[in-house]
Design a protein around this motif. Structure first.
Motif, short mmCIF file in Angstrom:
data_model
loop_
_atom_site.label_atom_id
_atom_site.label_comp_id
_atom_site.label_asym_id
_atom_site.label_seq_id
_atom_site.Cartn_x
_atom_site.Cartn_y
_atom_site.Cartn_z
N GLN A 16 0.83 -1.21 0.00
CA GLN A 16 0.00 0.00 0.00
C GLN A 16 0.86 1.26 0.00
O GLN A 16 0.54 2.26 -0.66
N GLU A 68 2.30 1.62 -3.52
CA GLU A 68 1.25 2.07 -4.44
C GLU A 68 0.93 3.55 -4.24
O GLU A 68 0.65 4.27 -5.21
N SER A 69 1.02 4.02 -2.99
CA SER A 69 0.78 5.45 -2.76
C SER A 69 1.88 6.29 -3.39
O SER A 69 1.61 7.39 -3.91
N ARG A 77 1.01 6.40 -7.11
CA ARG A 77 -0.10 7.32 -7.40
C ARG A 77 0.35 8.77 -7.36
O ARG A 77 -0.15 9.61 -8.12
N ALA A 78 1.30 9.06 -6.45
CA ALA A 78 1.80 10.44 -6.33
C ALA A 78 2.83 10.77 -7.40
O ALA A 78 3.28 11.92 -7.49
N ARG A 118 5.08 3.21 -12.24
CA ARG A 118 4.16 2.14 -11.92
C ARG A 118 4.79 0.78 -12.23
O ARG A 118 5.40 0.59 -13.28
#
Length: 210
Positions: free
Chosen positions: A141, A144-145, A148-149, A154
Motif C-alpha cells: 500500500q 502504491e501510494s 499514485r503520487a 508504476r
C-alpha cells in the motif's frame, strides 16, 4: 514455543547456555538443514552432553523454531522501517543497503531461512501467513501510494519486493559462487559494497519517474 524444563526464571548461567545452544544450532542447521541436523550434532557443537542440552530445549524442533522466530523478526525489520513519509527513492536505497548488509553479516541466518523455504516451510508457514503477509500487504500500500503520487514509476509492488529479496539474498545463499566467479581480486568484503551500488543503480534508475 520452546522453553526450558523449569517454571522458575532463568538464571544468567541458564541464559548463557541457551544462547550457546542456539549459536551451535545455527551452525548445524545452516550447514545441514533441518532434516540433516541431529541433536547429537548440536550438542557436540555446543560442547555439552545431549541430556544437558535437552534440559534447555525439549527437541530439535524446539531449537529450530526459536531460531526461525528470531530470524524472521530480524529479517523483517528493514521492511518495517520503510517509511511512508520518507522520500521513496531514499527509502528504497536504505532498504537495499540494509538487506545487503544482512547478507554480509548474517549469512548463516539467511541459509537457515532459505533451507526452511526450500523444504516447503513446514515450521514457518503459520508465521509467513500471519506475520509476513500482513506486513508485505501494508508496504505494498505504501509503494502504491508512491506510484499514485508520481514519485516512482508504476510496477507490480509485490514482484518488486520479491525481486529485492531475491537479488539481495543471493549474496548470502550463493556467496561461494559469487566469490569463485569474481576471483581473488574482487572476492573480499568490497564485493558487498559493489553489489549494493549495482542494485541501487538497477532499481533506483528503473523506478525513478521518467
Amino acid at each position: 514455543m520452546s522453553a526450558a524444563k523449569t517454571s522458575h526464571p532463568r538464571t544468567r548461567i541458564q541464559a548463557k547456555r541457551r544462547a550457546r545452544i542456539l549459536e551451535a544450532a545455527l551452525d548445524v542447521f545452516s550447514t545441514h538443514g533441518f532434516r540433516g541436523a541431529t541433536i547429537d550434532q548440536i550438542a557436540e557443537a555446543a560442547d555439552m552432553s545431549k541430556p544437558n542440552l535437552l534440559y534447555y530445549f525439549r527437541s530439535k524442533e524446539a531449537i529450530h523454531q526459536e531460531l526461525i522466530q528470531r530470524l524472521l523478526d530480524d529479517w523483517l525489520q528493514p521492511l518495517r522501517d520503510l517509511d511512508p513519509a520518507g522520500d521513496p527513492l531514499a527509502e528504497l536505497r536504505a532498504y537495499i543497503r540494509r538487506k545487503i548488509e544482512m547478507s554480509r553479516d548474517f549469512p548463516r541466518e539467511g541459509r537457515l531461512f532459505t533451507n526452511e523455504i526450500l523444504q516447503g516451510a513446514p515450521h514457518t508457514l503459520g508465521m509467513l501467513q500471519d506475520v509476513l503477509k500482513p506486513l508485505v500487504d501494508e508496504k505494498v500500500q505504501v509503494i502504491e501510494s508512491w506510484m499514485r503520487a508520481g514519485h516512482i514509476v508504476r510496477t507490480d509492488p509485490y514482484h518488486l519486493i520479491f525481486s529485492l529479496w531475491a537479488t539481495t539474498q543471493h549474496y548470502a545463499d550463493f556467496d561461494v559462487q559469487v566469490r569463485a566467479v569474481l576471483g581473488p581480486e574482487r572476492d573480499g568484503d568490497g564485493r558487498f559494497e559493489d553489489a549494493a551500488r549495482f542494485l541501487e543503480q538497477l532499481y533506483l534508475n528503473g523506478l525513478a519517474p521518467r
